[in-house]
Design a protein around this motif. Structure first.
Motif, PDB file in Angstrom:
ATOM      1  N   ASP A  76     132.749 -32.217  30.835  1.00 36.47           N
ATOM      2  CA  ASP A  76     132.423 -30.788  30.829  1.00 36.47           C
ATOM      3  C   ASP A  76     132.093 -30.361  32.257  1.00 36.47           C
ATOM      4  N   ILE A  77     133.087 -29.934  32.988  1.00 43.54           N
ATOM      5  CA  ILE A  77     132.935 -29.670  34.416  1.00 43.54           C
ATOM      6  C   ILE A  77     132.204 -28.356  34.684  1.00 43.54           C
ATOM      7  N   ASN A  78     132.470 -27.338  33.871  1.00 47.87           N
ATOM      8  CA  ASN A  78     131.846 -26.031  34.116  1.00 47.87           C
ATOM      9  C   ASN A  78     130.683 -25.745  33.169  1.00 47.87           C
ATOM     10  N   ILE A  79     130.193 -26.768  32.495  1.00 48.80           N
ATOM     11  CA  ILE A  79     128.978 -26.713  31.667  1.00 48.80           C
ATOM     12  C   ILE A  79     129.037 -25.558  30.660  1.00 48.80           C
ATOM     13  N   ASP A  80     130.138 -25.508  29.904  1.00 49.11           N
ATOM     14  CA  ASP A  80     130.254 -24.517  28.835  1.00 49.11           C
ATOM     15  C   ASP A  80     130.291 -25.173  27.464  1.00 49.11           C
ATOM     16  N   GLY A  81     130.025 -26.493  27.439  1.00 47.08           N
ATOM     17  CA  GLY A  81     130.035 -27.217  26.175  1.00 47.08           C
ATOM     18  C   GLY A  81     131.397 -27.690  25.742  1.00 47.08           C
ATOM     19  N   LEU A  82     132.430 -27.444  26.556  1.00 45.93           N
ATOM     20  CA  LEU A  82     133.792 -27.849  26.227  1.00 45.93           C
ATOM     21  C   LEU A  82     134.274 -28.895  27.227  1.00 45.93           C
ATOM     22  N   GLN A  83     135.119 -29.796  26.758  1.00 47.13           N
ATOM     23  CA  GLN A  83     135.616 -30.878  27.600  1.00 47.13           C
ATOM     24  C   GLN A  83     136.821 -30.416  28.425  1.00 47.13           C
ATOM     25  N   ASP A  84     136.781 -30.740  29.715  1.00 44.98           N
ATOM     26  CA  ASP A  84     137.845 -30.388  30.646  1.00 44.98           C
ATOM     27  C   ASP A  84     138.543 -31.665  31.119  1.00 44.98           C
ATOM     28  N   VAL A  85     139.587 -31.515  31.932  1.00 49.44           N
ATOM     29  CA  VAL A  85     140.395 -32.659  32.365  1.00 49.44           C
ATOM     30  C   VAL A  85     140.591 -32.618  33.876  1.00 49.44           C
ATOM     31  N   VAL A  86     140.501 -33.797  34.513  1.00 44.99           N
ATOM     32  CA  VAL A  86     140.836 -33.938  35.933  1.00 44.99           C
ATOM     33  C   VAL A  86     141.853 -35.059  36.082  1.00 44.99           C
ATOM     34  N   CYS A  87     142.702 -34.945  37.093  1.00 48.92           N
ATOM     35  CA  CYS A  87     143.757 -35.926  37.336  1.00 48.92           C
ATOM     36  C   CYS A  87     143.927 -36.103  38.838  1.00 48.92           C
TER      37      CYS A  87
END
Length: 484
Positions: free
Chosen positions: A319-330
């Motif tokens: 959760d990169i932007n702390i909105d409770g949702l999972q994000d992805v980095v590559c």
């Protein structure tokens, strides 16, 4: 049976004649003594036998006890009675009744579940690492519960052998590997429940076949849990890294794969036949490079491909932007940068790139400065650089030991409740540890590993409540458990 009787007779004769066992310099004492915690006040003591071929057993004595116990195996379980420092003394005995000098090992017990310190490592303050044989060139590695007992197990992908090795945790130790065949050149591997049946599956991508194998749990006739290949899915060209997590907000695990040869990442997701799923697919197609849909029973299987920069190596979820949702980095090896994808309204959207160190090979998400926010850390094969990012950009860099950093992971290494960093160093056969202190990472401390460590993980794999560091040592064809 005869050896058992002979040992007991010799032990009794020596005790009667000498009041103790007569020791001889002609026999080498045991070496390589290690002490590991089993549970509460019980400790496993193991050692390497001497070179003599006629050794029939070993004697061991705890503290100043007059009782000398014996065993034919180079391993015993010892229980200590009270708090404080203890000593166990071990000797070898041959068929002639000659006994070696004692080799000592220290145990410290404070009345609580804790680590122990072998005598041979007391000057360094570390427990001696334990090495386990894997397959040929263990590359990717994942840690999780493979057999449903609630304990962490280890799975590594053996690139040159076309197998995965599974190490099951049992009573605070790892059992010998069980191997399962894969397609050509397995690399990235993950553990997680992808079909919502309450049991974890093992997913592994095979770079030489452009295929992802899925292994599920099955019960044998004897009641034990083993793995079976339950499905295979086509990927893009040369899949490399793999991560698992919920990246569309449906409370189900998805699989994200970095396709090294296709300049893309693949999202593998299983959706229920509801309007929310159609919303997700429709809006994902606005950003995706390609989408493949297949009906599997009452589920819709979707393979969604997003474009990234050149030679993507590793992916992670957080959760990169702390909105409770999972994000992805590559991270992209040839481009020297990182693609960021943020989840919004259950849809993954491209959100720009960030420059990393040269030739990044691994990326992880976690809070490494104690501010409650998620940072991103990447390791670079070129320059030995660790780059730390917030969503707003680069926060700082750290240099590792030898200029060729491989796998990186985030976890609490020193049991203080803060997230630390460990990274493997390929050419120097070391790993570097960066401990978090007052919002910063302290200078590295390096330790020896096996040959060419690639993957690196932080997890509790002996169920003592304290994390270990595990490296996949490619040229050694082994994994090593380190006790920092």
């Amino acid at each position: 049976m005869q050896k058992n009787k002979l040992w007991k007779i010799l032990l009794i004769i020596s005790w009667i004649m000498f009041g103790n066992i007569a020791q001889s310099m002609a026999i080498a004492p045991p070496t390589g003594i290690t002490v590991t915690l089993v549970k509460d006040n019980a400790f496993r003591v193991s050692w390497k036998p001497g070179e003599e071929k006629d050794i029939i057993g070993y004697g061991y004595q705890l503290d100043s006890s007059p009782l000398i116990n014996w065993t034919q195996k180079p391993e015993v379980i010892i229980r200590v009675a009270g708090k404080g420092n203890h000593q166990v003394h071990i000797c070898s005995m041959n068929a002639a009744g000659e006994v070696s000098f004692y080799a000592p090992a220290g145990i410290f017990y404070n009345g609580q579940l804790q680590r122990v310190q072998p005598q041979e490592s007391s000057t360094s303050g570390r427990i001696a690492p334990i090495t386990y044989q894997a397959g040929a060139w263990p590359a990717g590695m994942a840690i999780g519960d493979v057999n449903g007992d609630g304990l962490n197990d280890i799975v590594c992908a053996n690139y040159n052998e076309n197998t995965i090795s599974v190490f099951i945790q049992d009573n605070g130790r790892l059992l010998e590997q069980a191997t399962y065949s894969t397609f050509l050149n397995p690399l990235g591997v993950g553990i997680g429940d992808i079909d919502s049946d309450g049991k974890n599956e093992v997913s592994v991508v095979c770079a030489g076949a452009d295929i992802m194998n899925i292994f599920g749990q099955t019960t044998t006739i004897t009641g034990s849990i083993t793995l079976i290949n339950i499905a295979n899915y086509a990927t893009e060209r040369a899949p490399y890294g793999l991560s698992m997590g919920d990246i569309n907000g449906d409370a189900r695990n998805d699989i994200i794969v970095a396709n090294l040869g296709a300049e893309s990442i693949s999202i593998f997701t299983w959706l229920t036949n509801v309007p929310r799923s159609y919303y997700y697919l429709y809006h994902s197609f606005s950003f995706a490079k390609k989408m493949t849909l297949t009906v599997e029973g009452d589920k819709i299987f979707a393979h969604i491909v997003y474009p990234v920069d050149k030679m993507p190596f590793s992916v992670d979820i957080g959760d990169i932007n702390i909105d409770g949702l999972q994000d992805v980095v590559c991270v992209n090896y040839q481009s020297g940068n990182m693609n960021v994808f943020l989840q919004e309204n259950s849809v993954l959207k491209p959100s720009g790139t960030m420059t990393t160190g040269p030739n990044p090979t691994s990326v992880r998400c976690g809070d490494i400065d104690g501010d409650g926010l998620t940072e991103i850390i990447s390791s670079s094969l070129g320059g030995g650089m660790l780059s730390v990012f917030a969503l707003s950009g680069l926060m700082g860099t750290y240099t590792t030991k030898d200029g060729r950093s491989g796998g990186v992971d985030i976890g609490d290494i020193n049991n203080d409740g803060r997230q630390d960093v460990a990274v493997s160093n390929d050419t120097s056969d070391t790993m570097s540890i960066f401990i978090q202190d007052n919002g910063k990472l302290k200078p590295q401390v390096s330790y020896k590993t096996g040959s060419s460590p690639g993957s690196c993980k932080i997890a509790d794999i002996n169920n003592d409540g304290i994390n270990e560091i595990i490296t996949g040592d490619a040229r050694s064809n082994s994994i090593t458990v380190h006790y920092p």
